[in-house]
Design a protein around this motif. Structure first.
Motif: not given
Length: 220
Positions: A76, A130, A133-134, A136-141
């Motif tokens: 990720e 999308h 989830p893992a 997406k979470e790293v990218y969003y953070d």
């Protein structure tokens, strides 16, 4: 220049190539480049994000798995760096006014939208993200929330300087100002983005107000 404004103007731009945030012993930029290019090549050949493995990426890049793990803790984190590499670096804000900074931010969004339309790999990665989830979470953070904070800082300075209304929430003001461009770049693919004056038109239209002359300005 106050501390908050300085932080906004010098906010870290997205790296033009894969450079992980953690540093240890000297690392080969050529190896990092080869690894990132291997991911892009595998995607171009039809691999989905879910299909990609560290083993497959290492083989395609001509490196060992340990070479990848010395740079990224997992797949990720690697894919986030590849995403950043596919995009333009974030712009340096002029800082002359909140209005000018927002025009620059919206122009960055406009160019990003054009890149997504013209670069198949970028579109596929963003769409498939999308389902992971893992990732997406790293990218969003690391990417989305950083950009969001910059927008909030700019809008907050605009409120403090009297450029924007102070009776609205900063987050809501930010959404109102970037929302039209976000719709065009994310949801409405048929909307034109090739006009370089579009960012200024969006910001200035909102700042000048949307009421027509027949309505005038409400008095109370």
């Amino acid at each position: 220049m106050d501390t908050e404004r300085q932080a906004t103007l010098t906010a870290p731009a997205a790296a033009p190539h894969c450079v992980p945030p953690r540093r240890g012993r000297p690392r080969s930029e050529a190896a990092e480049q080869a690894i990132c290019e291997a991911v892009e090549r595998l995607m171009t050949d039809g691999k989905s994000l879910a299909d990609l493995t560290i083993e497959g990426i290492a083989q395609a890049a001509g490196v060992g798995k340990a070479t990848i793990y010395r740079r990224w803790p997992n797949k990720e984190a690697l894919l986030v760096d590849v995403l950043v590499r596919l995009e333009e670096p974030e712009p340096v804000l002029p800082g002359t006014s909140a209005r000018d900074d927002l025009v620059v931010i919206l122009d960055f969004m406009r160019r990003r939208g054009l890149a997504k339309r013209s670069r198949w790999v970028l579109r596929v990665v963003l769409d498939q993200m999308h389902s992971m989830p893992a990732l997406k979470e790293v990218y969003y953070d690391q990417v989305v929330m950083r950009r969001r904070r910059i927008i909030h800082q700019v809008v907050g300075r605009g409120v403090a300087a009297g450029e924007f209304r102070a009776d609205l929430d900063v987050e809501l003001l930010g959404e109102m100002l970037i929302g039209p461009m976000l719709l065009r770049t994310v949801l409405w693919d048929e909307s034109p983005l090739d006009d370089p004056e579009l960012p200024a038109t969006i910001v200035d239209s909102l700042l000048e107000g949307l009421c027509g002359p027949s309505r005038g300005v409400p008095t109370g």
